[in-house]
Design a protein around this motif. Structure first.
Motif, short mmCIF file in Angstrom:
data_model
loop_
_atom_site.label_atom_id
_atom_site.label_comp_id
_atom_site.label_asym_id
_atom_site.label_seq_id
_atom_site.Cartn_x
_atom_site.Cartn_y
_atom_site.Cartn_z
N ASP A 1 12.64 7.21 4.63
CA ASP A 1 11.46 6.63 5.28
C ASP A 1 10.19 6.98 4.51
OD1 ASP A 1 13.04 5.48 7.19
OD2 ASP A 1 12.62 7.00 8.74
N ARG A 2 10.08 8.24 4.11
CA ARG A 2 8.89 8.65 3.38
C ARG A 2 8.88 8.03 1.98
NH1 ARG A 2 4.48 11.53 3.62
NH2 ARG A 2 3.79 12.88 1.88
N GLN A 3 10.03 7.89 1.37
CA GLN A 3 10.11 7.23 0.07
C GLN A 3 9.57 5.80 0.17
OE1 GLN A 3 13.77 5.44 -1.03
NE2 GLN A 3 13.70 6.18 -3.17
N LYS A 4 9.92 5.10 1.23
CA LYS A 4 9.46 3.72 1.41
C LYS A 4 7.95 3.66 1.62
CE LYS A 4 13.87 2.13 3.31
NZ LYS A 4 14.60 1.67 4.54
N VAL A 5 7.41 4.64 2.36
CA VAL A 5 5.96 4.70 2.56
C VAL A 5 5.26 4.87 1.21
CG1 VAL A 5 4.08 6.09 3.53
CG2 VAL A 5 6.08 5.53 4.93
N ILE A 6 5.78 5.74 0.39
CA ILE A 6 5.17 6.01 -0.92
C ILE A 6 5.26 4.77 -1.81
CG2 ILE A 6 5.41 7.37 -3.03
CD1 ILE A 6 6.29 9.71 -1.26
N LEU A 7 6.41 4.13 -1.83
CA LEU A 7 6.57 2.93 -2.65
C LEU A 7 5.61 1.83 -2.20
CD1 LEU A 7 10.47 2.92 -2.95
CD2 LEU A 7 8.85 3.24 -4.84
N GLN A 8 5.47 1.66 -0.89
CA GLN A 8 4.57 0.64 -0.38
C GLN A 8 3.11 0.97 -0.73
OE1 GLN A 8 5.56 -2.22 0.94
NE2 GLN A 8 3.40 -2.85 0.92
N THR A 9 2.76 2.25 -0.64
CA THR A 9 1.40 2.67 -1.01
C THR A 9 1.15 2.42 -2.49
OG1 THR A 9 1.48 4.40 0.68
CG2 THR A 9 -0.21 4.61 -1.02
N MET A 10 2.12 2.68 -3.33
CA MET A 10 1.99 2.41 -4.75
C MET A 10 1.78 0.92 -5.02
SD MET A 10 4.96 4.96 -6.29
CE MET A 10 4.59 4.62 -8.01
N ALA A 11 2.49 0.09 -4.26
CA ALA A 11 2.32 -1.36 -4.42
C ALA A 11 0.93 -1.79 -3.99
CB ALA A 11 3.39 -2.09 -3.62
N GLU A 12 0.45 -1.24 -2.89
CA GLU A 12 -0.89 -1.58 -2.40
C GLU A 12 -1.98 -1.11 -3.36
OE1 GLU A 12 -0.96 0.21 1.41
OE2 GLU A 12 0.39 -1.26 2.33
N GLN A 13 -1.72 -0.03 -4.08
CA GLN A 13 -2.68 0.49 -5.04
C GLN A 13 -2.60 -0.23 -6.39
OE1 GLN A 13 -5.06 3.14 -4.72
NE2 GLN A 13 -4.67 2.72 -2.55
N GLY A 14 -1.64 -1.13 -6.53
CA GLY A 14 -1.50 -1.88 -7.76
C GLY A 14 -0.78 -1.13 -8.86
N MET A 15 -0.15 0.01 -8.51
CA MET A 15 0.59 0.78 -9.50
C MET A 15 1.90 0.10 -9.87
SD MET A 15 0.04 4.59 -7.93
CE MET A 15 -1.58 5.38 -7.86
N ILE A 16 2.52 -0.55 -8.91
CA ILE A 16 3.77 -1.29 -9.11
C ILE A 16 3.66 -2.60 -8.34
CG2 ILE A 16 5.21 0.75 -9.47
CD1 ILE A 16 6.08 0.55 -6.55
N THR A 17 4.58 -3.51 -8.60
CA THR A 17 4.61 -4.76 -7.85
C THR A 17 5.38 -4.57 -6.55
OG1 THR A 17 6.67 -5.53 -8.88
CG2 THR A 17 4.60 -6.02 -10.03
N GLN A 18 5.23 -5.50 -5.64
CA GLN A 18 5.96 -5.43 -4.39
C GLN A 18 7.46 -5.54 -4.61
OE1 GLN A 18 4.45 -4.81 -1.29
NE2 GLN A 18 6.60 -4.40 -0.78
N GLU B 1 9.08 -4.48 -7.27
CA GLU B 1 9.54 -3.18 -7.76
C GLU B 1 9.67 -2.17 -6.63
OE1 GLU B 1 7.82 -2.97 -12.33
OE2 GLU B 1 6.44 -2.62 -10.65
N ALA B 2 8.74 -2.22 -5.70
CA ALA B 2 8.80 -1.32 -4.55
C ALA B 2 10.03 -1.61 -3.70
CB ALA B 2 7.53 -1.45 -3.71
N ASP B 3 10.28 -2.87 -3.44
CA ASP B 3 11.45 -3.25 -2.62
C ASP B 3 12.75 -2.89 -3.32
OD1 ASP B 3 9.66 -4.24 -0.77
OD2 ASP B 3 9.84 -6.32 -1.44
#
Length: 699
Positions: free
Chosen positions: A243-260, A262-264
Motif C-alpha cells: 500500500d505504501r509502495q503504491k502511494v509513493i509511486l503515485q506521488t512520483m507520477a504526480e510530481q512528474g518523476m515517472i509516468t502514470q 510506469e507507476a502502474d
C-alpha cells in the motif's frame, strides 16, 4: 454682515490648525520613537542573526560515530561475509544508489528538498492546517536535513531543548554540505529495518543486489520502509508495504518523476525478496571466513572495532567456483550418516593464493578447522619430501634400486633397530626403483632412502618447503610418523608443482578502509628453494601414483588431466596430496578422536581429491607440467636400471636431471636415443604412448 457673521461662526466651530497639530504631536512622537526602536531592533536582530549564523558557520558539527559494515570479498569481488556491531551499514557514494530510490525518497519524504534551506515553510504551514483540521498531529513537516540532524546527533525525545538543537544542527548541515552530500548522508544513515542501515545494506538485505541495481518497484518499496520499519517491512506486513509502495509511486507520477503507466506497472510487479537472514553465498566457506578474521586481527593487527564498525573491505584469494567444488566433493565423498570427518585445502602453486578451504563437514555443529590441525600423521604422503631430498642431494636417481623385502634397520650407532612393514605385508621380493617405490608406496624403499640421505637433510628440506611441525631425525620419519597439517602439506607440494619456487600461502590480498585507502597490501617474494629440474623429476615420478598399479589408480579414470600426487594411510588417517599446474590440494579424512579407519573409510580421500580437482578446473584446459632446462629422458631397463638396448625385452622411458642418467647399457646393441626435453612439444614426445593417448583424448 451676514457674510462676516457666518465666517466668525465657522471659526468658532473649528480649532486653529496649530492647536490641533500640537494635540497630535505626542502621539506622532511616540509613533516615531516606535519606528526608530523597531528599526534599531530589526537592525540588532539582523546583526544578531548574522552573528549567530556566522558563529554556526565557524562551529564544527558534533562528532558523529557512524558504524559501517565491513565486508569480506572473494577473488571475483563477491561479498563473502560481513562484519558489523549491531548496525549493518555499508556507506556508498550517491552515484552508487539507483536514481529511482533517490526520487522515491524525495517524493515521499521531502519534495522541496532542493529548494529550501533546511526548513520547508510551505510544508510547515500545510502540516499546521492539516493538524488543526483533524485536531491531532496528522502530518509532520521535517525535512531530510532535519531528520539527518536528529539521527546523527540527537535522541528522539520530544523536548524544546532537543528541537532547538535540531534546528541549529540543521542550519549547520546546510552550511557545511551541498544538497547532494546531505542526501547521500541521509541515504547512508537511515534505518530500513531488520538491522540494515543505509540504502546499500537494505538493498542487499531485501533484494540481494547493490543499491545501484534497484528497479523502480524495488526502490518505491524500500523508500516506504523508514517511515515505520515494523509497520512497512514486507517481511512483517506485505499488505502495508505494498500500500505504501503504491502511494509513493503515485506521488512520483504526480510530481512528474515517472509516468502514470510506469507507476502502474511498478505497482503490479511481483518483487523477489531475499529469504530473511540469507547471505550472498549462503554461508559458503565458513572455515575460510574464520581464518580471514584471524589473519586480519591476530597477524595483521587490524583493530577489532575497526573490523566490526569501520566499513573496511577485505579482498581475499578465495575462488568461489573452487570453493563450491570443494564443499560438494567433501559432502558427496562421505556418507551423510557417518561421523567421519574431512578437510580440504587448495592452493595455487603459481602465487600461493588459497583458493578453497573446507575445515570439516558441519561448521554449525563444530567450528574446529582441521585444515590447520597438526595432530595428523601424513603417512606415505610425506615420502615425496624424502625422495626430493635424495634427488636434490645427488644421493639417488629415479633408477636407484633397493630390495623390497622385510628388513631390520639399525641406527643411532647400532644401539637401536627399526623394522618397518609394507601395507598388508606385501613385498616385491625383488629390487625396485624410485618410480616403482612411489607408485606402490613401498615402505622398505623409503626407509632405505632415509638411511642413505640422512634424516637431518630431510627435515631441512621439509622446512624449505614450508613444513614447520616438530620432527625428530629417526628412520620412522620416512613413513610420515610425525604429525603435520593439511595446510603444510598443500603448501609443500605446491612448491614442488611450481618448479621448486615457494610462494608463501596467501589469503588476503589487500584491506581498504571505508574511503578506499589501502591499509594492507600483500606482497609476494617467491624464492627458489629447490632446483627446478629435480622438482620436475619428482613430479614425473609422482604421476605414476595414478597409473595402473599405483595407489591412486582407482581414481585415474576420473582425472582428465596430468596430475601428480601421493596417497598416505595410517591406522587413523587417510590422505591424498597432489597437484596440477594450477592447484595443489591436500585432502585428509579420519575421525576427530583417533578412531581407526576401516578399509572403505581409508579409500575416501582419493575420490574427494579427484572430484574436487576436475570440478574446480572444469573451465581450464588440461596442461602438462612445465619442463625446465636440464631435463633428459632415456629408455631404461626397469630390472637393471641401465640404459635399454635394442635387445632388452622391456623398456621404460625415464626422466633424469641431465648428467644423472645411467651410462651403462644392458644387453647387446646400441642404447636407445636420449631425448632432451626443452619445451612442451618435445616433452609430449617423451611420454609413454598411453600417456600421450590419454592427453590427446582429453585435449
Amino acid at each position: 454682515m451676514n457674510k462676516q457673521g457666518s465666517r466668525q461662526q465657522g471659526v468658532k466651530g473649528r480649532l486653529p490648525f496649530r492647536i490641533r497639530a500640537e494635540r497630535w504631536m505626542p502621539l506622532l512622537r511616540r509613533v516615531k520613537r516606535l519606528f526608530v526602536f523597531a528599526g534599531w531592533a530589526a537592525a540588532i536582530a539582523c546583526i544578531a542573526a548574522f552573528g549567530f549564523l556566522f558563529y554556526l558557520h565557524n562551529q564544527a558539527l558534533p562528532a558523529s560515530s557512524i558504524s559501517q559494515t565491513s565486508q569480506m570479498l572473494d577473488l571475483q569481488g563477491n561479498v563473502l561475509d560481513t562484519f558489523h556491531a549491531g548496525e549493518n551499514r555499508q556507506s556508498v557514494p550517491l552515484q552508487a544508489i539507483s536514481s529511482h530510490l533517490l526520487e522515491a525518497t524525495l517524493a515521499i519524504e521531502d519534495q522541496r528538498f532542493y529548494d529550501h534551506l533546511g526548513f520547508d515553510m510551505k510544508g510547515m504551514a500545510r502540516a499546521v492546517l492539516v493538524n488543526v483540521e483533524h485536531l491531532k498531529a496528522k502530518q509532520g513537516a521535517s525535512t531530510l536535513t532535519q531528520q539527518l540532524a536528529r539521527n546523527l546527533y540527537l535522541t528522539h525525545e520530544r523536548t524544546w531543548k532537543r528541537k532547538f538543537k535540531e534546528a541549529m544542527y540543521t542550519i549547520q548541515l546546510e552550511m557545511h554540505y551541498s544538497k547532494d552530500e546531505i542526501l547521500a548522508l541521509y541515504l547512508n544513515q537511515i534505518y530500513y529495518g531488520h538491522g540494515a542501515y543505509g540504502a546499500e545494506a537494505a538493498s542487499q538485505l531485501y533484494f540481494g543486489k547493490h543499491a545501484k541495481e534497484l528497479s523502480l518497484a524495488e526502490s518505491a518499496m524500500l523508500a516506504g520502509i523508514p517511515k515505520g520499519p515494523k509497520y512497512y517491512s514486507p517481511y512483517l506486513d506485505m499488505k502495508n508495504a505494498k500500500d505504501r509502495q503504491k502511494v509513493i509511486l503515485q506521488t512520483m507520477a504526480e510530481q512528474g518523476m515517472i509516468t502514470q503507466a510506469e507507476a502502474d506497472g511498478a505497482a503490479a510487479e511481483i518483487l523477489k525478496l531475499q529469504p530473511l537472514g540469507s547471505s550472498t553465498l549462503d554461508g559458503a566457506a565458513p572455515y575460510f571466513r574464520d581464518y580471514i578474521r584471524y589473519i586480519a586481527v591476530d597477524k595483521l593487527g587490524i583493530d577489532e572495532q575497526l573490523l566490526s564498525e569501520g566499513g573496511i573491505r577485505i579482498y581475499t584469494t578465495l575462488d568461489p567456483d573452487a570453493q563450491r567444488a570443494a564443499e560438494e566433493a567433501v559432502a558427496k565423498g562421505i556418507p551423510a550418516n557417518s561421523e567421519q570427518q574431512a578437510a580440504l585445502i587448495s592452493i595455487d602453486p603459481r602465487n600461493g593464493y588459497i583458493k578453497a578451504m573446507v575445515g570439516g563437514r558441519d561448521y554449525k555443529s563444530n567450528q574446529f578447522n582441521r585444515v590447520f590441525a597438526k595432530t595428523r600423521q601424513p603417512g606415505s604422503s610425506f615420502k615425496p619430501i624424502l625422495y626430493l631430498t635424495a634427488l636434490q642431494e645427488g644421493a639417488m636417481t629415479p633408477v636407484s634400486r633397493y630390495k623390497s623385502e622385510p628388513t631390520i634397520f639399525t641406527y643411532d650407532e647400532g644401539r637401536k633397530t627399526y623394522a618397518p612393514k609394507n601395507y598388508n605385508d606385501k613385498y616385491a621380493n625383488d629390487y625396485i626403483d624410485m618410480r616403482q617405490a612411489i607408485a606402490s608406496s613401498d615402505n622398505i624403499y623409503a626407509v632405505n632412502t632415509m638411511m642413505t640421505v640422512g634424516p637431518d637433510k630431510v627435515i631441512e628440506m621439509a622446512r624449505k618447503l614450508g613444513i614447520d611441525s616438530p620432527m625428530k631425525p629417526v628412520p620412522s620419519m620416512a613413513l610420515g610418523t610425525f604429525p603435520v597439517s593439511p595446510f603444510e602439506m598443500a603448501s609443500a607440494f605446491g612448491t614442488i608443482a611450481a618448479g621448486g619456487v615457494r610462494a608463501e600461502p596467501t589469503a588476503i590480498l589487500r584491506i581498504e578502509d571505508s574511503k578506499g585507502e589501502v591499509l594492507y597490501q600483500a606482497s609476494q617474494s617467491p624464492q627458489q628453494v629447490v632446483d627446478a629440474a629435480h622438482a620436475y623429476v619428482l613430479t614425473s615420478l609422482m604421476e605414476s601414483v595414478f597409473d595402473i598399479g599405483g595407489t591412486g589408480s582407482r581414481v585415474s579414470a576420473a582425472l582428465k588431466r596430468p596430475v601428480a600426487g601421493k596417497t598416505g594411510t595410517t591406522a587413523n588417517d587417510a590422505w591424498l596430496v597432489g597437484y596440477t599446474p594450477e592447484l595443489s590440494t591436500a585432502v585428509w579424512v579420519g575421525y576427530d578422536k583417533g578412531r581407526n579407519l576401516t578399509k572403505a573409510e581409508a579409500h575416501r580421500a582419493a575420490p574427494i581429491f579427484a572430484a574436487y580437482t576436475e570440478n574446480a578446473l572444469k573451465a581450464v584446459p588440461p596442461k602438462i607440467f612445465a619442463i625446465p632446462d636440464g631435463i633428459v629422458s632415456v629408455y631404461i631397463d626397469p630390472k637393471s636400471g641401465k640404459l635399454a638396448s635394442s635387445s632388452c625385452a622391456d623398456k621404460r622411458l625415464e626422466t633424469f636431471v641431465a648428467g644423472t642418467q645411467p651410462t651403462e647399457t644392458c644387453g647387446d646393441g646400441e642404447p636407445a636415443a636420449s631425448i632432451e626435453e626443452k619445451d612442451g612439444a618435445t616433452a609430449e614426445k617423451s611420454q609413454s604412448w598411453w600417456k600421450q593417448l590419454k592427453r590427446w583424448w582429453t585435449d
